[in-house]
Design an enzyme around this catalytic site. Structure first.
Site, PDB file in Angstrom:
ATOM      1  N   TYR A  57     -34.191   7.541  22.944  1.00 49.05           N
ATOM      2  CA  TYR A  57     -34.060   8.934  24.171  1.00 49.05           C
ATOM      3  C   TYR A  57     -35.261   8.963  24.305  1.00 49.05           C
ATOM      4  CZ  TYR A  57     -29.128   8.930  23.234  1.00 49.05           C
ATOM      5  OH  TYR A  57     -27.957   8.982  23.690  1.00 49.05           O
ATOM      6  N   LEU A 207     -17.926  13.052  30.966  1.00 50.56           N
ATOM      7  CA  LEU A 207     -17.770  13.848  32.632  1.00 50.56           C
ATOM      8  C   LEU A 207     -18.257  12.015  33.373  1.00 50.56           C
ATOM      9  CD1 LEU A 207     -18.974  17.198  32.398  1.00 50.56           C
ATOM     10  CD2 LEU A 207     -16.911  16.305  32.577  1.00 50.56           C
ATOM     11  N   GLY A 208     -17.779  10.711  32.555  1.00 51.52           N
ATOM     12  CA  GLY A 208     -17.927   9.558  33.916  1.00 51.52           C
ATOM     13  C   GLY A 208     -19.545   9.359  34.111  1.00 51.52           C
TER      14      GLY A 208
END
Length: 330
Positions: A57, A207-208
């Site tokens: 990241y 949360l998609g």
């Protein structure tokens, strides 16, 4: 803050995914990100604030950021990080994967330095390397446990078959894979295997990728550099189809006096006590909203209704572009 168990590891019932703090979903403010981490720590006074990161990241930036945030607060957090990807993909192309034993050790040493800690609480292989036997990779991870550099080990986006093989080498504490109302493929084989082997499950993108919050109403709502512009579920006819389903979820949320995001998280929490979602955010306001899901109680009737409205497979489009889909459930 309530806690849950991932194997023998106690963590906050809802963790904090930190990837977005390093620019994957548009720009991020470092001071606001650190303040968000501090708020998560403040709200988990028992010392189980569950922070999720990876060396990929921001190409190390995220681990360094967390290192700054937890300085002087080490005993109050549970740190999960990952190795195995050279970087995260913003263009939908496949990413190099490395599960070689010598690389496992090298990556761990670098992560420890960036984080400024002596031991990683939960160390995941970010993606399974199809060119290296999982026994070899997990064997190297097990050596890190023996040396005290890692407490528990996990895998990410691994298949049921791989979980069985890995567990014969060393106990696997957690599997991290995508799971939410709009991504339910793990329900067929993977979740039952985790249950069988006593492996905790950590849903990323619960949360998609933000779609289930109801905040994204059109493709243009995504920043020009937002990774989600490459996701099939955000493109073309898929977008409108999926938005229509989210509207149905929103109606139930109104009835339950909660936000769509809280409903989606409460649904996940209700699936099993061994599930610990890690919604990502870089803002305190969304952190507080996500944690509010712990107060949303769903009855069996609620769960049946939700399942009827958005059954498995209801959302349209693959969860990744084709090259990245080939890297999951190996």
């Amino acid at each position: 803050m309530k806690t849950r168990k991932l194997g023998n590891l106690t963590v906050s019932s809802i963790g904090l995914g930190c990837m977005g703090m390093s620019g994957m979903y548009g720009s991020a403010d470092e001071q606001e990100a650190i303040a968000t981490i501090h708020k998560a720590i403040e709200l988990t006074q028992g010392g189980a604030a569950f922070l999720d990161t990876a060396d990929a990241y921001g190409v190390g930036h995220n681990e360094e950021l967390i290192g700054k945030a937890i300085k002087g607060k080490r005993e109050q957090v549970i740190i999960a990080t990952k190795f195995g990807l050279a970087s995260t993909s913003k263009d939908g192309k496949a990413m190099p994967v490395n599960g070689k034993p010598e690389y496992v050790r090298q990556a761990c040493e670098v992560s420890l330095r960036r984080l400024g800690i002596e031991t990683i609480d939960l160390y995941y292989q970010h993606r399974v390397d199809p060119n290296v036997p999982i026994e070899d990779t997990v064997g190297a991870m097990a050596e890190l446990v023996k040396e005290g550099k890692v407490k528990y080990i996990g895998l990410s986006e691994a298949s049921a078959k791989t979980l069985h093989r890995a567990s014969k080498v060393h106990p696997i504490t957690a599997l991290q894979s995508e799971y939410s109302l709009w991504s339910r493929d793990v329900e067929t084989e993977i979740l039952p295997t985790c249950k069988e082997l006593g492996i905790g499950f950590v849903p990323w993108s619960p949360l998609g990728r933000g779609f289930l919050t109801g905040q994204i109403q059109k493709f243009e709502d995504l920043a020009p550099d937002d990774w989600r512009r490459n996701s099939p579920r955000f493109q073309g006819d898929n977008f409108q189809h999926n938005l229509n389903l989210v509207t149905l979820v929103q109606k139930i949320a109104v009835e339950k006096n909660c936000s769509p995001a809280q409903l989606a998280l409460a649904w996940l929490l209700a699936q099993d006590e061994s599930i610990v979602p890690i919604p990502g955010t870089k803002r305190i306001s969304y952190l507080l909203q996500n944690l509010g899901a712990l107060d949303v109680l769903l009855s069996n009737e609620d769960l049946v209704r939700i399942n009827t409205i958005v059954p498995k497979g209801a959302f349209s489009g693959e969860r990744y572009p084709a090259p990245l889909m080939q890297m999951v459930n190996i």
